[in-house]
Motif scaffolding. Structure first.
Motif, PDB file in Angstrom:
ATOM      1  N   ILE A   4       9.222 -58.552-100.303  1.00 61.08           N
ATOM      2  CA  ILE A   4       9.746 -57.319 -99.696  1.00 61.08           C
ATOM      3  C   ILE A   4      11.049 -57.596 -98.961  1.00 61.08           C
ATOM      4  O   ILE A   4      12.007 -56.828 -99.068  1.00 61.08           O
ATOM      5  N   SER A   5      11.113 -58.689 -98.220  1.00 57.29           N
ATOM      6  CA  SER A   5      12.345 -58.972 -97.477  1.00 57.29           C
ATOM      7  C   SER A   5      13.513 -59.203 -98.439  1.00 57.29           C
ATOM      8  O   SER A   5      14.637 -58.781 -98.162  1.00 57.29           O
ATOM      9  N   GLY A   6      13.259 -59.827 -99.575  1.00 57.75           N
ATOM     10  CA  GLY A   6      14.310 -60.010-100.569  1.00 57.75           C
ATOM     11  C   GLY A   6      14.755 -58.695-101.179  1.00 57.75           C
ATOM     12  O   GLY A   6      15.949 -58.458-101.389  1.00 57.75           O
ATOM     13  N   ALA A   7      13.797 -57.811-101.460  1.00 58.53           N
ATOM     14  CA  ALA A   7      14.126 -56.493-102.002  1.00 58.53           C
ATOM     15  C   ALA A   7      14.904 -55.677-100.969  1.00 58.53           C
ATOM     16  O   ALA A   7      15.891 -55.020-101.303  1.00 58.53           O
ATOM     17  N   ASP A   8      14.457 -55.736 -99.715  1.00 62.35           N
ATOM     18  CA  ASP A   8      15.188 -55.038 -98.653  1.00 62.35           C
ATOM     19  C   ASP A   8      16.610 -55.571 -98.530  1.00 62.35           C
ATOM     20  O   ASP A   8      17.552 -54.806 -98.315  1.00 62.35           O
ATOM     21  N   ALA A  26      13.877 -51.118 -99.449  1.00 63.09           N
ATOM     22  CA  ALA A  26      13.258 -50.932-100.752  1.00 63.09           C
ATOM     23  C   ALA A  26      12.106 -49.925-100.694  1.00 63.09           C
ATOM     24  O   ALA A  26      11.300 -49.941 -99.774  1.00 63.09           O
ATOM     25  N   PHE A  27      12.052 -49.064-101.679  1.00 63.97           N
ATOM     26  CA  PHE A  27      10.994 -48.068-101.849  1.00 63.97           C
ATOM     27  C   PHE A  27       9.828 -48.755-102.565  1.00 63.97           C
ATOM     28  O   PHE A  27       9.599 -48.558-103.753  1.00 63.97           O
ATOM     29  N   LEU A  28       9.136 -49.631-101.815  1.00 64.48           N
ATOM     30  CA  LEU A  28       8.054 -50.437-102.380  1.00 64.48           C
ATOM     31  C   LEU A  28       6.886 -50.544-101.414  1.00 64.48           C
ATOM     32  O   LEU A  28       7.078 -50.657-100.204  1.00 64.48           O
ATOM     33  N   ALA A  29       5.696 -50.552-101.982  1.00 77.30           N
ATOM     34  CA  ALA A  29       4.499 -50.874-101.201  1.00 77.30           C
ATOM     35  C   ALA A  29       4.270 -52.381-101.300  1.00 77.30           C
ATOM     36  O   ALA A  29       4.746 -53.035-102.230  1.00 77.30           O
ATOM     37  N   SER A  30       3.551 -52.910-100.345  1.00 79.67           N
ATOM     38  CA  SER A  30       3.206 -54.329-100.377  1.00 79.67           C
ATOM     39  C   SER A  30       1.844 -54.526 -99.723  1.00 79.67           C
ATOM     40  O   SER A  30       1.199 -53.564 -99.315  1.00 79.67           O
ATOM     41  N   TRP A 115       5.721 -58.985-104.726  1.00 87.30           N
ATOM     42  CA  TRP A 115       7.073 -58.867-105.289  1.00 87.30           C
ATOM     43  C   TRP A 115       7.789 -60.204-105.382  1.00 87.30           C
ATOM     44  O   TRP A 115       9.009 -60.280-105.256  1.00 87.30           O
ATOM     45  N   THR A 116       7.018 -61.262-105.644  1.00 86.83           N
ATOM     46  CA  THR A 116       7.627 -62.582-105.845  1.00 86.83           C
ATOM     47  C   THR A 116       7.491 -63.078-107.276  1.00 86.83           C
ATOM     48  O   THR A 116       8.088 -64.087-107.632  1.00 86.83           O
ATOM     49  N   SER A 117       6.696 -62.390-108.094  1.00 84.07           N
ATOM     50  CA  SER A 117       6.432 -62.865-109.449  1.00 84.07           C
ATOM     51  C   SER A 117       7.222 -62.074-110.486  1.00 84.07           C
ATOM     52  O   SER A 117       7.390 -60.862-110.380  1.00 84.07           O
ATOM     53  N   ASP A 118       7.680 -62.792-111.501  1.00 84.36           N
ATOM     54  CA  ASP A 118       8.284 -62.142-112.661  1.00 84.36           C
ATOM     55  C   ASP A 118       7.560 -62.595-113.931  1.00 84.36           C
ATOM     56  O   ASP A 118       8.118 -62.600-115.010  1.00 84.36           O
ATOM     57  N   ARG A 119       6.298 -62.942-113.771  1.00 84.31           N
ATOM     58  CA  ARG A 119       5.499 -63.458-114.883  1.00 84.31           C
ATOM     59  C   ARG A 119       4.860 -62.318-115.679  1.00 84.31           C
ATOM     60  O   ARG A 119       4.359 -61.361-115.100  1.00 84.31           O
ATOM     61  N   PRO A 120       4.840 -62.452-117.005  1.00 84.98           N
ATOM     62  CA  PRO A 120       4.314 -61.371-117.840  1.00 84.98           C
ATOM     63  C   PRO A 120       2.804 -61.166-117.730  1.00 84.98           C
ATOM     64  O   PRO A 120       2.301 -60.098-118.061  1.00 84.98           O
ATOM     65  N   HIS A 121       2.070 -62.164-117.264  1.00 82.45           N
ATOM     66  CA  HIS A 121       0.611 -62.029-117.167  1.00 82.45           C
ATOM     67  C   HIS A 121       0.158 -61.536-115.775  1.00 82.45           C
ATOM     68  O   HIS A 121      -1.031 -61.433-115.516  1.00 82.45           O
ATOM     69  N   GLN A 122       1.108 -61.225-114.909  1.00 78.46           N
ATOM     70  CA  GLN A 122       0.803 -60.613-113.614  1.00 78.46           C
ATOM     71  C   GLN A 122       1.358 -59.190-113.650  1.00 78.46           C
ATOM     72  O   GLN A 122       2.296 -58.898-114.391  1.00 78.46           O
ATOM     73  N   PHE A 123       0.761 -58.310-112.806  1.00 78.11           N
ATOM     74  CA  PHE A 123       1.077 -56.889-112.941  1.00 78.11           C
ATOM     75  C   PHE A 123       1.392 -56.212-111.616  1.00 78.11           C
ATOM     76  O   PHE A 123       0.935 -56.643-110.564  1.00 78.11           O
TER      77      PHE A 123
END
Length: 161
Positions: A4-8, A26-30, A115-123
């Motif tokens: 979240i801090s990175g997105a902000d 950022a318009f994100l939940a966490s 919001w730290t993962s960019d892996r395809p097997h995580q959602f």
């Protein structure tokens, strides 16, 4: 996104580069925050507009009534560079990351490992802007390259952008 801090920080950096003097987040939940609580209580009844002051929602609070935050797709959502996210080819997929349900409440394990993962097997959950509902989240792989929406945290007018 580096959390979240990175997105902000992305929102902050891009807003400053575009000449905005107010703070955007950022318009994100966490794990620790719901989307519906991002804006200060004094602003929840203010209209939500785009960067050109065109009305998107009657108020911040009206977005979180469970209807999925329906909006008029004819009203553009602009990037900080002034591009219409819905029509510009920079954003091939017209989805926005959320991590929440239709009321803006965080969904456990639906925000790509905080919001730290960019892996395809995580959602995470994301909503298609083309459907005209900002909070109509669907499960999506974290490797997807979607839009990061930013909201003005300290509006200098009587509008939320």
């Amino acid at each position: 996104m580096s959390g979240i801090s990175g997105a902000d920080h992305v929102c902050y950096r891009e807003a400053k580069a575009a000449g905005w003097r107010t703070t955007f987040i950022a318009f994100l939940a966490s794990r620790l925050q719901n989307i519906d609580s991002l804006v200060h209580n004094r602003a929840i009844r203010l209209p939500v507009v785009n960067a050109k002051n065109e009305l998107l929602f009657e108020s911040w609070i009206s977005m979180f009534n469970g209807s999925g935050a329906a909006f008029n797709v004819q009203v553009p959502i602009y990037s900080f560079s002034g591009q219409d996210v819905l029509t510009n080819s920079t954003w091939l997929q017209k989805n926005v990351w959320l991590g929440s349900d239709s009321r803006g409440v965080r969904l456990g394990h639906s925000f790509c490992r905080s919001w730290t993962s960019d892996r395809p097997h995580q959602f995470g959950t994301a909503s298609s802007l083309l459907r005209g509902r900002l909070l109509d989240g669907q499960r999506q792989p974290c490797s997807s390259r979607f839009v990061l929406l930013c909201v003005e945290l300290t509006p200098d007018t009587d509008l939320v952008k």
